[in-house]
Structures are given as C-alpha cells and as structure tokens.
Write a protein that holds these residues in place. Sequence first.
Motif, PDB file in Angstrom:
ATOM      1  N   MET A  80       0.971  -1.363   0.653  1.00 23.42           N
ATOM      2  CA  MET A  80       0.414  -0.074  -0.010  1.00 23.42           C
ATOM      3  C   MET A  80       0.718   1.127   0.390  1.00 23.42           C
ATOM      4  O   MET A  80       0.651   2.196  -0.720  1.00 23.42           O
ATOM      5  CB  MET A  80      -0.637   0.086   1.666  1.00 23.42           C
ATOM      6  CG  MET A  80      -1.799  -0.496   1.333  1.00 23.42           C
ATOM      7  SD  MET A  80      -3.245  -0.891   2.994  1.00 23.42           S
ATOM      8  CE  MET A  80      -3.913  -3.051   2.163  1.00 23.42           C
ATOM      9  N   ASN A  81       2.103   1.328   0.390  1.00 24.14           N
ATOM     10  CA  ASN A  81       2.344   1.974   0.376  1.00 24.14           C
ATOM     11  C   ASN A  81       3.414   2.626  -0.807  1.00 24.14           C
ATOM     12  O   ASN A  81       3.710   3.685  -1.008  1.00 24.14           O
ATOM     13  CB  ASN A  81       4.211   1.988   1.568  1.00 24.14           C
ATOM     14  CG  ASN A  81       3.855   2.949   3.315  1.00 24.14           C
ATOM     15  OD1 ASN A  81       2.780   3.635   3.205  1.00 24.14           O
ATOM     16  ND2 ASN A  81       4.233   2.855   4.298  1.00 24.14           N
ATOM     17  N   VAL A  82       4.042   1.514  -1.233  1.00 25.72           N
ATOM     18  CA  VAL A  82       4.122   1.812  -2.548  1.00 25.72           C
ATOM     19  C   VAL A  82       3.579   2.340  -4.456  1.00 25.72           C
ATOM     20  O   VAL A  82       4.024   3.409  -4.391  1.00 25.72           O
ATOM     21  CB  VAL A  82       4.785   0.332  -3.255  1.00 25.72           C
ATOM     22  CG1 VAL A  82       4.823   0.740  -4.614  1.00 25.72           C
ATOM     23  CG2 VAL A  82       6.477  -0.081  -2.568  1.00 25.72           C
ATOM     24  N   ALA A  83       2.094   1.936  -3.655  1.00 29.28           N
ATOM     25  CA  ALA A  83       0.606   2.322  -4.052  1.00 29.28           C
ATOM     26  C   ALA A  83       0.830   3.664  -4.058  1.00 29.28           C
ATOM     27  O   ALA A  83       0.397   4.567  -4.913  1.00 29.28           O
ATOM     28  CB  ALA A  83      -0.062   1.656  -4.096  1.00 29.28           C
ATOM     29  N   THR A  84       1.139   3.883  -2.968  1.00 34.73           N
ATOM     30  CA  THR A  84       0.722   5.530  -2.227  1.00 34.73           C
ATOM     31  C   THR A  84       1.713   6.701  -2.925  1.00 34.73           C
ATOM     32  O   THR A  84       1.709   6.969  -3.578  1.00 34.73           O
ATOM     33  CB  THR A  84       0.859   5.598  -0.975  1.00 34.73           C
ATOM     34  OG1 THR A  84      -0.837   4.414  -0.163  1.00 34.73           O
ATOM     35  CG2 THR A  84       0.448   7.744  -0.345  1.00 34.73           C
ATOM     36  N   LEU A  85       3.149   6.049  -2.827  1.00 34.55           N
ATOM     37  CA  LEU A  85       4.193   6.968  -3.209  1.00 34.55           C
ATOM     38  C   LEU A  85       3.722   6.785  -4.700  1.00 34.55           C
ATOM     39  O   LEU A  85       4.795   8.135  -5.078  1.00 34.55           O
ATOM     40  CB  LEU A  85       5.932   6.306  -2.629  1.00 34.55           C
ATOM     41  CG  LEU A  85       6.907   6.649  -3.629  1.00 34.55           C
ATOM     42  CD1 LEU A  85       7.080   7.967  -2.928  1.00 34.55           C
ATOM     43  CD2 LEU A  85       8.291   6.153  -2.820  1.00 34.55           C
ATOM     44  N   ALA A  86       3.496   5.964  -5.393  1.00 33.53           N
ATOM     45  CA  ALA A  86       3.027   5.418  -6.999  1.00 33.53           C
ATOM     46  C   ALA A  86       2.191   7.026  -7.017  1.00 33.53           C
ATOM     47  O   ALA A  86       2.216   7.677  -8.157  1.00 33.53           O
ATOM     48  CB  ALA A  86       3.112   4.629  -7.302  1.00 33.53           C
ATOM     49  N   ARG A  87       1.347   7.615  -6.060  1.00 31.45           N
ATOM     50  CA  ARG A  87       0.420   8.101  -6.372  1.00 31.45           C
ATOM     51  C   ARG A  87       0.610   9.688  -6.244  1.00 31.45           C
ATOM     52  O   ARG A  87      -0.245  10.603  -6.839  1.00 31.45           O
ATOM     53  CB  ARG A  87      -1.645   7.965  -4.792  1.00 31.45           C
ATOM     54  CG  ARG A  87      -1.623   9.021  -5.225  1.00 31.45           C
ATOM     55  CD  ARG A  87      -2.922   8.776  -4.391  1.00 31.45           C
ATOM     56  NE  ARG A  87      -3.337   8.079  -3.350  1.00 31.45           N
ATOM     57  CZ  ARG A  87      -3.461   8.027  -2.129  1.00 31.45           C
ATOM     58  NH1 ARG A  87      -3.654   9.773  -1.939  1.00 31.45           N
ATOM     59  NH2 ARG A  87      -3.473   7.055  -1.613  1.00 31.45           N
ATOM     60  N   VAL A  88       1.509   9.962  -4.988  1.00 34.05           N
ATOM     61  CA  VAL A  88       1.932  11.205  -4.723  1.00 34.05           C
ATOM     62  C   VAL A  88       2.431  11.427  -6.045  1.00 34.05           C
ATOM     63  O   VAL A  88       2.842  12.508  -5.934  1.00 34.05           O
ATOM     64  CB  VAL A  88       2.889  10.851  -3.098  1.00 34.05           C
ATOM     65  CG1 VAL A  88       3.734  12.303  -3.164  1.00 34.05           C
ATOM     66  CG2 VAL A  88       1.752  10.762  -2.352  1.00 34.05           C
ATOM     67  N   LEU A  89       3.569  10.518  -6.298  1.00 25.55           N
ATOM     68  CA  LEU A  89       5.036  11.274  -7.555  1.00 25.55           C
ATOM     69  C   LEU A  89       4.043  10.792  -8.545  1.00 25.55           C
ATOM     70  O   LEU A  89       4.592  12.048  -9.629  1.00 25.55           O
ATOM     71  CB  LEU A  89       5.545  10.209  -7.382  1.00 25.55           C
ATOM     72  CG  LEU A  89       6.823  10.208  -6.309  1.00 25.55           C
ATOM     73  CD1 LEU A  89       8.262   9.020  -6.746  1.00 25.55           C
ATOM     74  CD2 LEU A  89       7.775  11.446  -6.004  1.00 25.55           C
ATOM     75  N   GLY A  90       2.646  10.139  -9.051  1.00 30.40           N
ATOM     76  CA  GLY A  90       2.317  10.736 -10.107  1.00 30.40           C
ATOM     77  C   GLY A  90       1.500  11.554 -10.586  1.00 30.40           C
ATOM     78  O   GLY A  90       1.294  12.144 -11.350  1.00 30.40           O
ATOM     79  N   THR A  91       0.968  12.177  -9.353  1.00 29.46           N
ATOM     80  CA  THR A  91       0.094  13.461  -9.473  1.00 29.46           C
ATOM     81  C   THR A  91       0.916  14.520  -9.804  1.00 29.46           C
ATOM     82  O   THR A  91       0.517  15.354 -10.043  1.00 29.46           O
ATOM     83  CB  THR A  91      -1.436  13.289  -7.835  1.00 29.46           C
ATOM     84  OG1 THR A  91      -0.487  13.633  -7.003  1.00 29.46           O
ATOM     85  CG2 THR A  91      -1.727  12.118  -7.837  1.00 29.46           C
ATOM     86  N   ALA A  92       1.565  14.822  -8.403  1.00 29.15           N
ATOM     87  CA  ALA A  92       2.900  16.137  -9.007  1.00 29.15           C
ATOM     88  C   ALA A  92       3.511  15.988 -10.308  1.00 29.15           C
ATOM     89  O   ALA A  92       3.232  16.945 -10.609  1.00 29.15           O
ATOM     90  CB  ALA A  92       4.170  15.723  -7.759  1.00 29.15           C
ATOM     91  N   LEU A  93       3.948  14.903 -11.055  1.00 26.67           N
ATOM     92  CA  LEU A  93       4.189  14.612 -12.291  1.00 26.67           C
ATOM     93  C   LEU A  93       3.084  15.277 -12.824  1.00 26.67           C
ATOM     94  O   LEU A  93       3.430  15.730 -13.930  1.00 26.67           O
ATOM     95  CB  LEU A  93       5.065  13.016 -12.658  1.00 26.67           C
ATOM     96  CG  LEU A  93       5.570  12.887 -13.807  1.00 26.67           C
ATOM     97  CD1 LEU A  93       6.224  14.059 -13.931  1.00 26.67           C
ATOM     98  CD2 LEU A  93       6.045  11.823 -14.095  1.00 26.67           C
ATOM     99  N   ALA A  94       1.934  14.354 -13.033  1.00 29.60           N
ATOM    100  CA  ALA A  94       0.575  14.849 -14.019  1.00 29.60           C
ATOM    101  C   ALA A  94       0.858  16.302 -13.387  1.00 29.60           C
ATOM    102  O   ALA A  94       0.351  17.403 -14.744  1.00 29.60           O
ATOM    103  CB  ALA A  94      -0.666  13.741 -13.328  1.00 29.60           C
ATOM    104  N   GLY A  95       0.863  17.034 -12.543  1.00 32.07           N
ATOM    105  CA  GLY A  95       0.845  18.195 -11.991  1.00 32.07           C
ATOM    106  C   GLY A  95       1.711  19.503 -12.934  1.00 32.07           C
ATOM    107  O   GLY A  95       1.462  20.338 -13.770  1.00 32.07           O
ATOM    108  N   VAL A  96       2.626  18.786 -12.787  1.00 28.31           N
ATOM    109  CA  VAL A  96       3.864  19.584 -13.705  1.00 28.31           C
ATOM    110  C   VAL A  96       3.924  19.720 -14.898  1.00 28.31           C
ATOM    111  O   VAL A  96       3.621  20.413 -15.884  1.00 28.31           O
ATOM    112  CB  VAL A  96       5.179  19.052 -13.665  1.00 28.31           C
ATOM    113  CG1 VAL A  96       6.613  19.580 -13.812  1.00 28.31           C
ATOM    114  CG2 VAL A  96       5.533  19.149 -11.870  1.00 28.31           C
ATOM    115  N   LEU A  97       3.386  18.341 -15.726  1.00 27.08           N
ATOM    116  CA  LEU A  97       2.947  17.908 -17.387  1.00 27.08           C
ATOM    117  C   LEU A  97       1.838  19.317 -17.340  1.00 27.08           C
ATOM    118  O   LEU A  97       2.075  19.426 -19.019  1.00 27.08           O
ATOM    119  CB  LEU A  97       2.712  16.374 -17.457  1.00 27.08           C
ATOM    120  CG  LEU A  97       4.011  15.304 -16.738  1.00 27.08           C
ATOM    121  CD1 LEU A  97       4.048  13.542 -17.180  1.00 27.08           C
ATOM    122  CD2 LEU A  97       5.423  16.338 -18.242  1.00 27.08           C
ATOM    123  N   LEU A  98       1.279  18.708 -16.739  1.00 32.22           N
ATOM    124  CA  LEU A  98       0.434  19.515 -17.747  1.00 32.22           C
ATOM    125  C   LEU A  98       0.306  21.263 -17.722  1.00 32.22           C
ATOM    126  O   LEU A  98      -0.506  21.748 -18.772  1.00 32.22           O
ATOM    127  CB  LEU A  98      -1.069  19.472 -16.318  1.00 32.22           C
ATOM    128  CG  LEU A  98      -1.633  18.322 -16.219  1.00 32.22           C
ATOM    129  CD1 LEU A  98      -2.695  18.033 -15.304  1.00 32.22           C
ATOM    130  CD2 LEU A  98      -2.893  18.544 -18.066  1.00 32.22           C
TER     131      LEU A  98
END
Length: 401
Positions: A138-156
């Motif tokens: 669950m922590n790995v999934a959550t870390l991916a969520r944190v980094l994924g949303t942050a990366l998506a925000g930058v890319l947008l």
Amino acid sequence: MWKNKNVWILLTGEFIAGLGLWMGIIGNLEFMQEHIPSDFMKSIVLFLGLLAGVFVGPLAGKVIDSYSKKKVLIYSGIGRTLSVIFMFLALYFESITFMIVFMIVIQISAAFYFPAIQAVIPLIVEDQDLIQMNGVHMNVATLARVLGTALAGVLLVVMNISFLYIGSMVAYIFILITTYSLKFDEAVSTTRGNKKNSSFKEIIPILRETPIVLTALILTIIPLLFIGGFNLMVINISELQGDPSIKGLLYTVEGLSFMIGAFFVKRITHYFKPINLMFAFAFVISIAHLSLFFSDSKMMSLFSFGLFGLGVGCFFPIAATIFQTKIDKQFHGRFFSFRNMLDRVMFQVVLLSTGLLLDTIGIRYMVIVFGVFSLASVIYFVLRHYRQTPHKHNVVEKDVI
C-alpha cells in the motif's frame, strides 16, 4: 521476505503502474473539469465505469479461483493497456462518450486485476509477513500516487494533456512485462478442472462463520464515505479556495500521511486487538471528514486530508491481513471479488451522493452529513460488537495477525 524475487517484481510493477494510473486520473479530472460543468454529471461519468466493474464481479471471482491467477493478471493487464486508446479518441474528438467507454473498459479490467493481486500476495509470502507486505504494498501504491499526481501537475503546465495518457500506457505495458516474470505455486483449486466447484454464492456462509471478517467488511464503509467523493472534493476545494495548486498538495499530504500510517500500524498490532484498532482508526477517519467543514482554509483542508491519510494508512493493512488469513486461500478469488463489488457499490452510492450534495448544499454541509453518519456508524458498531461479545472483555484473545 525481502529475499523473495516475487516480492520485488510485484512492488516494482505496482510502483510503475501506479505512476501511470494516477497520471491518467489527473488527466480524467482535467478533462471533466473542461467539458463537464456539473459535479453531479461528473459523478455520473465515474459511476458508469464503476457499474460495469460490479456487473463482472461474480465472473471475476470464479475465474480467479478456477484458473491461473498469473494469467488473470496478464489478460486484465492487456485490457487495461488497450483501454487508454479510447481516451486518446476522447481527446481527439472532445467526446464524453469515448471517455465513458474508456472508464468502462478500465474498470472491467480492474475488477479482475485487483482481486487477483490480493489473492496472489498470500501465495508469495508467509502468513507472518502478510501485514508487513500489505503495508509495504500500500505504501508503494501511495508513493506512486504522490509522485504520479505531482508529475501530472507539472506536465499539465508544460505539455498537452495527451502526454499524461501516453505515460499511462507506457506504465501499463511495463507492468504487463513484469507480470510474466512472477513465479509462484498455485493451489490445486485454481486449476481448470475445479472451475465447476467455484460457486460465487459460497462466500455468504463463510462470512457468517467468521464474524471478524464480516465486521471488518462493514467497517470499510467508513473510509469509503470519504474515498467515494475524494476526487470531486479535491476539485471543489480547489475552486472554493481559488487555488488550482491545492489539488496536488491535498493528494501529496494525504499520500504521505497514508505511508506514515502504514509504517506505524506494524508497530502497534502486537499490543491491541485488530478489531479494536479498526474501530479506533474508523473514528479518526470520521473526525477527518467532519473537519472538512473548514475546507475554505488551506491549512485546515490539508490537515483534514492528512488526518484521513493517517487513518486509512493504519486501517487498510489490518483489514487486508484479516481477510487474507481468516478466509481459506481456495476462496480468495471469490472473496476479494465480492469485497471489490461491495466497495464499488458503496463507491457509486457515495459518488452520486457527493455530486448531488455538492451541487445542492455545498461541500461544507455535505461533509457534516457524511461525517455525522460516519461517526454514528462507528459508535453503533462499537456498541453492537461489545454487546454481542461481553464475555471477551476480560479474556486475552490471540491476535489474528
């Protein structure tokens, strides 16, 4: 556990796929924010995908218990990868219809994929390592969520929204490749010859015979009351505060708190009964919901999401371990599909209710309604549990974890 090759394959695949999943989710929110003005209509779009997942739930459970779980993971992974094509069509034609098709296909794939993952975990680690594995997973999934949303925000900010879905497709292809590398022994009951004996209805008497599993299932309603409207609340808080950047911060704070909770819960499970811990963290989640009454404040909204993350970070590893240890492995596919169906039905009810209440009474009064219901539910189930088991107050029970 850490010397187990399968563990590393599963966690690495989960991390990469999680990055792609959450980049896609942020893309979905951005697309809906541009093309669907009503919160209720946004919830309808999300609802249709989830509904498709519920319909295939019984079939998914029987397939997971009757066939190779690895093959189920592979085929559902192929479906998830191909689903992104429909989102590219939605972007090209600016079509809500294609987005709905995308949601339906990806949710059907998820209805097979996620119960299969939960059924595979007990096959690759020992029972004594389950709570640690569940927490780390669950922590790995959550870390991916944190980094994924942050990366998506930058890319947008610097790129077109289509690049988010390109990233999603690449991530799904990667996890498909890693799934082929998994090697584990499956029980005889998962072979093709036993598929006639895998009735989905067999789950009901099992739940009656294991009260702690039934109680844990009921308690999962509490966090779902928050999770069901999570994305819509994030959008609404962003609009309420007039700050688009708060979306990424809310996801980040909640995700980091979740990771802290999943790490912390391993340290305390030896001192308290699992059911008591579940009651306690369900109470924490209820308070987090109520505190969103002050969501017009940036600090308070971040506090609420952080408190929620901490609560569910402790809650879900305990629940997952109870399910994996108290339900026989030969029923895992059907049980986790049943749980997946229950979660999806509740998610849909909460999602539609959230969209409707946001359009009618606004977020501040909506969270009061949901928060009071959550708190009342926790109190009711606590009283109900201790009325039914009064003789256990002075008895030291063996920890189920």
